[in-house]
Design an enzyme around this catalytic site. Sequence first.
Site, mmCIF file in Angstrom:
data_model
loop_
_atom_site.group_PDB
_atom_site.id
_atom_site.type_symbol
_atom_site.label_atom_id
_atom_site.label_comp_id
_atom_site.label_asym_id
_atom_site.label_seq_id
_atom_site.Cartn_x
_atom_site.Cartn_y
_atom_site.Cartn_z
ATOM 1 N N THR B 101 0.863 -1.187 0.000
ATOM 2 C CA THR B 101 0.000 0.000 0.000
ATOM 3 C C THR B 101 0.893 1.228 0.000
ATOM 4 O O THR B 101 1.582 1.494 0.987
ATOM 5 C CB THR B 101 -0.931 -0.022 1.228
ATOM 6 O OG1 THR B 101 -1.775 -1.165 1.131
ATOM 7 C CG2 THR B 101 -1.788 1.234 1.278
ATOM 8 N N LYS B 176 -7.658 1.210 -2.813
ATOM 9 C CA LYS B 176 -7.224 0.808 -1.472
ATOM 10 C C LYS B 176 -7.424 1.967 -0.498
ATOM 11 O O LYS B 176 -7.839 1.758 0.648
ATOM 12 C CB LYS B 176 -5.752 0.370 -1.493
ATOM 13 C CG LYS B 176 -5.178 -0.122 -0.156
ATOM 14 C CD LYS B 176 -5.736 -1.474 0.258
ATOM 15 C CE LYS B 176 -5.328 -1.913 1.654
ATOM 16 N NZ LYS B 176 -4.014 -2.562 1.736
ATOM 17 N N LYS B 244 -0.385 4.571 8.974
ATOM 18 C CA LYS B 244 0.484 4.857 7.820
ATOM 19 C C LYS B 244 -0.355 4.988 6.547
ATOM 20 O O LYS B 244 -0.184 5.916 5.749
ATOM 21 C CB LYS B 244 1.507 3.726 7.660
ATOM 22 C CG LYS B 244 2.489 3.898 6.526
ATOM 23 C CD LYS B 244 2.903 2.553 5.910
ATOM 24 C CE LYS B 244 1.798 1.996 5.033
ATOM 25 N NZ LYS B 244 2.184 1.043 4.003
#
Lengths: 300, 300
Positions: B101, B176, B244
Amino acid sequence: MTTRLRVGVIGLGAMGAPMARRFHAAGWLHAVWNRTPAKAAALVGELAGEPGVIHAESPAELARTCQLVLTSVSADADLQAVVEAMVPGCHADLTVVDTSTVAVDTARRMAARLAEHGTGFLDAPVSGGVEGARRGSLVMMVGGAAEVLERVRPALAALATDIRRLGEVGAGQAAKAVNQVMAAGINEAVTEALALGEAAGLPLDELIDLLGGGAAGNWFLDHRGPTMVRGEYAPGFRLALHHKDLVLCQQLWRQLSGAESPLVATTLGHYETLMTQGRGDEDISALYRLKCSRRNGSQK
Amino acid sequence: MTTRLRVGVIGLGAMGAPMARRFHAAGWLHAVWNRTPAKAAALVGELAGEPGVIHAESPAELARTCQLVLTSVSADADLQAVVEAMVPGCHADLTVVDTSTVAVDTARRMAARLAEHGTGFLDAPVSGGVEGARRGSLVMMVGGAAEVLERVRPALAALATDIRRLGEVGAGQAAKAVNQVMAAGINEAVTEALALGEAAGLPLDELIDLLGGGAAGNWFLDHRGPTMVRGEYAPGFRLALHHKDLVLCQQLWRQLSGAESPLVATTLGHYETLMTQGRGDEDISALYRLKCSRRNGSQK
């Protein structure tokens, strides 16, 4: 064999009318009353035949002749008015089951008022909407004495597939508040995320289908995602009603913790903006309008 | 018959190692490389036999001998370092599939860098976690050219049951981001609502079961609700990792709209408080600690 209770219904709105029809189809309905008499007259006409349904002259008359009175009204003040009007007809063989969404405190006050006359009370707010009321597939969150619930459970089974007692009087309303807070947060989550997807130019139908199968999957995304991204906001769950419920949730938060819920405050603010724009009768997913307009300055 | 591509895997962490094992079990795995060599050596030892797996000396060597390189690293800088290290071995018969990601921009830069050598690139972040990686039941959100995806799809089918192309390079990472924003909002919704239920003294297991069947129902409530109310916060999805990812989501929001997402900002703040308390390695549902402590001043 179960002896059939004589059931009365007060409040024949979007939820009350289909619940009354379910009671009638199951052979329990004895009488109805509605603040606007024409609605009650229409339903009595619709359900004419053997056995017929009585259009009660007053809540007191309905209470006098029934063993279970189900109430379905809009707000706390309406419930208080209806309960006061029932009092002259209240008796020890009667249980009042309130399916409205009202404050925990209001439920407790109604229970105490009715107990003066030996009448039982359950707060029993529901989820499942008009569709659930029609199908008899509601979820009913019940607060009150277990033996009172067991007395009326066979009749309530005509309305709900899941009748769950969560504690003493008020526990049903508290559970409903939890449900409404969660629904508000999920509405914020889904509309915020899909607005990001829209801004990124992603194919939203594909995306909704994809996300629905993962750890962010939820009922609201599956059922309201496809309509909201097409700009369709027919209720469903009316935004102004959810706003009313969230005001109660915020009151409960304050009582229990001395502070407000920031999440609820955010959603209340968003709904108020939409209501000012005349969107109160739209589905709660109309929040998506606000999330998209924040980005592009237009009213989607 | 499908000709088997020679597959290499770079990054043998919590997600990369089980994905490498899935490739091996399906007969695709040719070589592996990991920044900490001991991990690669251990996996090569574990998978010894016919056919064996090569422990590549460098990302460049791995790239030179493979037709598909799957990368699974932690952050944007790691991906950039790995791609640069691959470049000397890159060729026109190679496709790099990044399952990490990272930012949409990073994906686009990696694609451009690899294209200089005729090497294809797909951004393909996944959801489904370690369990999904082990079972080969991941959901893969893919950005990149359709013909590049079709070339490697038979190999990726060893990892994922749902491989969905959402647009050109970057679209996988954007999807995502949408997933991570929705997951953040749902975490806020569920923890806030259950904290209200806890404050109201409701039986939480009953309540979770009840709400799960209604319009507020969601995967997170079903799977993390029962554990969070017992004070169990083993991941699952590590809170510091979600943090994150949400930083990337906020960057994307700023790029697309010129403003931040208030919802993401709220969750980032909550996660930072928990990380300061040493909760970064707990599941994201540890947010429930904060919601309960807000009320009663204690650390639940």
